[in-house]
Design an enzyme around this catalytic site. Structure first.
Site, PDB file in Angstrom:
ATOM      1  N   CYS A   1       0.844  -1.195   0.000  1.00 11.71           N
ATOM      2  CA  CYS A   1       0.000   0.000   0.000  1.00 11.71           C
ATOM      3  C   CYS A   1       0.876   1.240   0.000  1.00 11.71           C
ATOM      4  O   CYS A   1       2.100   1.155   0.177  1.00 11.71           O
ATOM      5  CB  CYS A   1      -0.952   0.018   1.193  1.00 11.71           C
ATOM      6  SG  CYS A   1      -0.207   0.585   2.724  1.00 11.71           S
TER       7      CYS A   1
ATOM      8  N   CYS B   1       3.485   2.061   2.610  1.00 16.17           N
ATOM      9  CA  CYS B   1       4.800   1.411   2.578  1.00 16.17           C
ATOM     10  C   CYS B   1       5.865   2.319   1.967  1.00 16.17           C
ATOM     11  O   CYS B   1       7.065   2.098   2.174  1.00 16.17           O
ATOM     12  CB  CYS B   1       4.738   0.113   1.772  1.00 16.17           C
ATOM     13  SG  CYS B   1       3.584  -1.118   2.426  1.00 16.17           S
TER      14      CYS B   1
ATOM     15  N   ASP C   1      13.280  26.958 -32.192  1.00 18.65           N
ATOM     16  CA  ASP C   1      14.501  27.236 -32.942  1.00 18.65           C
ATOM     17  C   ASP C   1      14.185  27.017 -34.424  1.00 18.65           C
ATOM     18  O   ASP C   1      13.205  26.342 -34.759  1.00 18.65           O
ATOM     19  CB  ASP C   1      15.610  26.294 -32.461  1.00 18.65           C
ATOM     20  CG  ASP C   1      16.878  26.453 -33.264  1.00 18.65           C
ATOM     21  OD1 ASP C   1      17.287  27.607 -33.478  1.00 18.65           O
ATOM     22  OD2 ASP C   1      17.446  25.432 -33.697  1.00 18.65           O
TER      23      ASP C   1
ATOM     24  N   ASP D   1      17.444  21.972 -31.079  1.00 16.15           N
ATOM     25  CA  ASP D   1      18.240  20.773 -31.338  1.00 16.15           C
ATOM     26  C   ASP D   1      19.742  21.002 -31.268  1.00 16.15           C
ATOM     27  O   ASP D   1      20.510  20.060 -31.444  1.00 16.15           O
ATOM     28  CB  ASP D   1      17.893  20.196 -32.716  1.00 16.15           C
ATOM     29  CG  ASP D   1      18.548  20.986 -33.845  1.00 16.15           C
ATOM     30  OD1 ASP D   1      18.658  22.223 -33.705  1.00 16.15           O
ATOM     31  OD2 ASP D   1      18.952  20.367 -34.840  1.00 16.15           O
TER      32      ASP D   1
ATOM     33  N   ASP E   1      21.124  25.824 -28.108  1.00 14.66           N
ATOM     34  CA  ASP E   1      19.783  25.819 -27.524  1.00 14.66           C
ATOM     35  C   ASP E   1      19.786  25.309 -26.087  1.00 14.66           C
ATOM     36  O   ASP E   1      18.786  25.458 -25.381  1.00 14.66           O
ATOM     37  CB  ASP E   1      18.842  24.929 -28.352  1.00 14.66           C
ATOM     38  CG  ASP E   1      18.658  25.446 -29.771  1.00 14.66           C
ATOM     39  OD1 ASP E   1      18.570  26.672 -29.935  1.00 14.66           O
ATOM     40  OD2 ASP E   1      18.615  24.625 -30.695  1.00 14.66           O
TER      41      ASP E   1
END
Length: 744
Positions: A20, A23, A433, A632, A636
């Site tokens: 549960c 825990c 970008d 990418d 960036d």
């Protein structure tokens, strides 16, 4: 790294015995107390924990065992068949226990209803009911032993969890019934009832619920199992000219491997001989096969289709793209958004509160219950204990996160941080970008214009011959165009690269110049007749270059970085979501606006230096926007890290990917909208689960305590309470699994 040392790596543990949400804090506390542990993240949904730091493995196991749990180290690529077998074994065991307990409980209920059994309180019935008590105790021990053991361990450590509630509820039912055997006549008439059947039926329902939860929860890890299943167990290596099959663990770096049609590629590498098409759909979400020729990168786990080829291994083991994806998916599934941490905190204090409510219920019924008060007090307090288990509350968030992250991975969206899953749907401004994000990032020849006696093929041939000695980024696109037309290049003498201008040289006694307008003017070559053409090409987002032969303009070649096929569609989708879009690029105004126009983007910030992209993000955040950044490149990375959600295009640099919260493996901007939709759907799903769990406990506890009995005469049966508690968890898991079938 020694066998008992982790170095600086993460360690993933399978935690046995968690039943549960209560825990979670016990497991985190036990692991966090070990020297060298920096952080612990426990995932109740798949019963695992990720430990970061430099602890001793045996110390971790010892600490977790002392807390009443067991731990096993999960390393490398586990065989998904083994995991499925373990889950099936657990499911079968729980179902068998549910049948045993349920069968005996039904037998007792029918027997009492049909008066098969002697009446309690009679001298001749004492032996019969003593046998029933012993049989009940044996079945409780077999079918619920794991609950009682867990309750004892928790009590010993001063903690409370689901096991505590179940042990108290069923244990008190058995004890009360045993007292009835000897002191039946001492109780009021309405309290003269044994609850042996209730004790075993409650265990039957809880085991049934756990079994169904195990089955449903197993489906949430389907994406991980599919990814694990991609990893072949063997590889065909070429050693000393001989091809041989070896276990995947024995493949070394720089080894040459053979892949035949229909085989999975074992590790990452570079193709060195042959060609083929490869199905990369499980890694990128892209259904179309990708052509692979000399020098192409191939990824472990992808499926070779048509040709046979040789490749050199560049990344093996945990360094392969597949291994990193699996690691990222698991990390995201284990990470906790803010909404999950709140639920965990509530669940951790919920059990002791329930025990107090149960005690208060018993006392209130005993004081105000009238005739049969003892029986009512006992039944109501036991029902409160059984129905109030916070399993559904603990599962509400992690199960939805697990399913969503797995669903995203199947679609080629790698969610690296759980927090991003909660935030992405709230984005109202996205910065894009240009190069490699909106555009393909691969310049190509867009147009060849020839003047005078020259033809287009001749202009391209002469320009390519000159550029064959150039290192300029645009040279490759011109050479590629000449190659596609099978043009034969001529030898160039006296080659000279003129920085920022172009190149010059001599071929077959012809003086050649190839470059921008500035170069031509410096060499006193008239270009007035071509100004309009140059401006028109520039406004289309192309970079025009002039070719001069013996002092006269012979042609113009324009190069462009075209937008991706789905960029315009992606922009439309994002606008439908109400997102403000801004393209930020270091390129010039004319080119930037031309590209933006093609993609349907109306806001552009051009000639922005790399270090100022993050400043743009901060400024938007300052005025109240929740900002996403999609890029990418290395330049960036700061902006990706600064944004509320950074999304890296998978074809980009490692630096950009490491700085991002979400990685789009396929490189399609459409995936940005998909990630946002999935985020919104996941948040709705989590709220549904939490609302359902809170509503369930809010209604069920007063009902179980008998609050409605004076008004409506309704008193909840403990056996029904057991079924309701078990089904609440199954409902939460089933609701979360709806995300697996989400269509974008």
């Amino acid at each position: 790294m020694t066998a008992n040392s982790l170095g600086s790596e993460e360690l993933r543990l399978s935690i046995l015995g968690m039943r549960c949400a209560g825990c979670i804090s016990a497991v985190e506390g036990a692991l966090g107390s070990v020297s060298g542990v920096e952080s612990v993240s426990v995932n109740f949904a798949d019963h695992s924990a990720i430990v970061k730091g430099n602890p001793d493995i045996e110390a971790l196991k010892k600490s977790i065992k002392s807390a009443g749990f067991d731990a096993a180290v999960m390393e490398g690529f586990e065989d998904p068949r083994e995991q499925e077998a373990q889950e099936l074994a657990r499911y079968n065991s729980l179902m068998y226990k549910a049948k045993i307990a349920g069968g005996f409980g039904v037998f007792l209920m029918i027997g009492e209803h049909l008066d098969w059994f002697p009446m309690m309180g009679m001298a001749h019935s004492q032996f019969f009911w003593t046998v029933i008590a012993v049989l009940t105790l044996m079945i409780m021990g077999y079918c619920g032993g794991h609950f009682y053991t867990g309750a004892y361990q928790s009590f010993r450590l001063g903690q409370y969890n689901m096991d505590t509630l179940i042990a108290l509820g069923t244990g008190s039912a058995w004890f009360y019934s045993c007292v009835m055997i000897d002191y039946y006549m001492a109780f009021p008439a309405l309290s003269q009832h044994a609850y042996f059947e209730a004790a075993v039926v409650i265990l039957a329902f809880i085991n049934l619920g756990n079994a169904l939860e195990t089955q449903a929860r197993g489906k949430t890890s389907g994406a991980i199992r599919q990814l694990l299943g991609l990893q072949p167990r063997t590889a065909r290596v070429v050693r000393d000219g001989v091809e041989m099959d070896v276990p995947i663990e024995e493949v070394g770096l720089s080894e040459t491997l053979r892949v035949r049609p229909g085989e999975k590629i074992p590790v990452d590498g570079i193709l060195v001989e042959g060609h083929s098409s490869v199905d990369e759909s499980m890694l990128t979400g892209e259904s179309m096969p990708v052509e692979k020729t000399l020098g192409a990168l191939v990824a472990g786990g992808t499926m070779n289709q048509t040709g046979s080829f040789l490749f050199t291994a560049t990344r093996i083991g945990r360094d392969t793209a597949l291994a990193q994806i699996i690691k990222s998916v698991r990390s995201a599934q284990n990470s906790k958004p803010k909404i999950a941490r709140l639920a965990d905190q509530i669940a951790s204090i919920f059990v002791p509160v329930v025990v107090l409510i149960s005690g208060a219920t018993f006392l209130l019924w005993l004081i105000f219950g009238g005739e049969g008060a003892l029986s009512y007090a006992f039944v109501s307090s036991m029902t409160v204990l059984v129905i109030a288990c916070p399993c559904a509350l603990g599962l509400a968030t992690p199960i939805s996160v697990m399913v969503a992250v797995g669903r995203a991975a199947q679609s080629g969206i790698l969610i690296r941080k759980g927090e991003a899953l909660q935030t992405a749907g709230k984005l109202n401004c996205i910065i894009l970008d240009k190069t490699g994000t909106v555009t393909q990032g691969k310049p190509r020849v867009a147009k060849v214009l020839a003047f005078g006696d020259f033809g287009e093929a001749t202009v391209l041939q002469l320009a390519a011959s000159l550029e064959s000695g150039s290192e300029h980024p645009l040279a490759g696109s011109i050479l590629e165009a000449a190659k596609l037309q099978a043009l034969k290049l001529t030898r160039v003498k006296q080659f000279q690269a003129i920085a920022g201008r172009g190149v010059s040289g001599q071929s077959k006694e012809q003086a050649l110049l190839f470059g921008n307008k500035t170069l031509m003017l410096e060499q006193q070559i008239p270009v007035d007749d071509y100004i309009c053409v140059l401006q028109e090409l520039s406004q289309l987002g192309q970079t025009p270059m002039l070719l001069a032969v013996d002092g006269e303009i012979a042609g113009i070649i324009s190069v462009s970085d075209p937008i991706k096929a789905d960029s315009a569609e992606a922009v439309r989708e994002l606008k439908k979501l109400g997102v403000r879009l801004i393209m930020v690029t270091g390129d010039n105004d004319i080119t930037a606006n031309a590209i933006a126009k093609q993609a349907g983007i109306t806001e552009v910030k051009a000639q922005v230096l790399p270090e100022y992209k993050a400043t743009v993000v901060r400024e938007l955040q300052r005025i109240g926007y929740c900002v996403g950044m999609v890029g990418d490149g290395i330049n960036d990375a700061p902006a990706l890290a600064q944004a509320d959600v950074g999304m890296a295009i998978g074809g980009g640099t490692d630096v950009a990917i490491e700085s991002a919260d979400i990685v789009i493996l396929q490189g399609s901007l459409l995936k940005v909208a998909e990630a946002m939709k999935l985020s919104s759907a996941t948040l709705v799903n989590i709220k549904q689960n939490l609302l359902g769990a809170f509503f369930y406990n809010t209604i069920s506890i007063p009902l179980a305590a008998g609050l409605f009995y004076p008004l409506f005469g309704v008193l909840l049966n403990p056996m029904i309470a057991g079924l309701a508690m078990a089904m609440s968890s199954v409902t939460v898991v089933s609701n979360a699994n709806r995300l697996r079938w989400m269509k974008f």
